[in-house]
Scaffold this motif. Structure first.
Motif, PDB file in Angstrom:
ATOM      1  N   VAL A   2       0.841  -1.196   0.000  1.00  0.00           N
ATOM      2  CA  VAL A   2       0.000   0.000   0.000  1.00  0.00           C
ATOM      3  C   VAL A   2       0.876   1.246   0.000  1.00  0.00           C
ATOM      4  CG1 VAL A   2      -1.697   1.318   1.329  1.00  0.00           C
ATOM      5  CG2 VAL A   2      -1.935  -1.156   1.109  1.00  0.00           C
ATOM      6  N   ILE A   9      -4.705  -4.115  -5.340  1.00  0.00           N
ATOM      7  CA  ILE A   9      -4.170  -5.213  -4.535  1.00  0.00           C
ATOM      8  C   ILE A   9      -5.326  -6.144  -4.185  1.00  0.00           C
ATOM      9  CG2 ILE A   9      -3.046  -5.842  -2.366  1.00  0.00           C
ATOM     10  CD1 ILE A   9      -1.855  -2.955  -2.356  1.00  0.00           C
ATOM     11  N   ARG A  42      -7.106  -6.049   5.427  1.00  0.00           N
ATOM     12  CA  ARG A  42      -7.590  -4.985   4.540  1.00  0.00           C
ATOM     13  C   ARG A  42      -8.069  -3.784   5.354  1.00  0.00           C
ATOM     14  NH1 ARG A  42     -12.253  -2.834   2.797  1.00  0.00           N
ATOM     15  NH2 ARG A  42     -12.232  -1.927   0.697  1.00  0.00           N
ATOM     16  N   ILE A  56      -8.194  -2.130  -2.724  1.00  0.00           N
ATOM     17  CA  ILE A  56      -7.700  -3.292  -1.987  1.00  0.00           C
ATOM     18  C   ILE A  56      -8.888  -4.217  -1.759  1.00  0.00           C
ATOM     19  CG2 ILE A  56      -6.567  -4.119   0.097  1.00  0.00           C
ATOM     20  CD1 ILE A  56      -5.375  -1.250   0.361  1.00  0.00           C
TER      21      ILE A  56
END
Length: 108
Positions: A2, A9, A42, A56
């Motif tokens: 990140v 992702i 997450r 994400i």
């Protein structure tokens, strides 16, 4: 990933958080026990400074499930693998080879 600027992702994990994880995985706290590792990861990384456009996705499931087949892997430019199961590692390796996607293996 990140903080390094990766835009999209996705993570897949079947495990849930156990108390034994708390001393070695900095993303998890006691209130997370029994929750999905990938979903909590997450949620936690989204609290870190990141670009607003980053996406994400967390998938609580088995990497060997049909939904994570060749077409799923073809959408990536690189796959990073941190599996602790040799059978699952081989499975992901076969899919990456078939999808012609580079795999970085970092299994534990």
């Amino acid at each position: 990933l990140v903080a390094c600027g990766f835009r999209d992702i996705e993570a897949i994990d079947l495990d849930t958080i156990d108390y034994s994880n708390l001393n070695r995985q900095f993303l998890f706290r006691a209130q997370h026990v029994n929750r999905s590792k990938v979903e909590v990861a997450r949620e936690t990384v989204l609290t870190f400074p990141h670009d607003a456009g980053q996406e994400i996705k967390a998938h609580h499931g088995n990497v060997k499930a049909a939904e994570f087949g060749i077409d799923y892997f073809k959408k990536f430019s690189i796959v990073l693998n941190a599996l602790d199961n040799i059978e699952a590692r081989r499975h992901v390796n076969r899919l990456c080879l078939a999808a012609n996607v580079p795999l970085v293996e970092s299994g534990t």
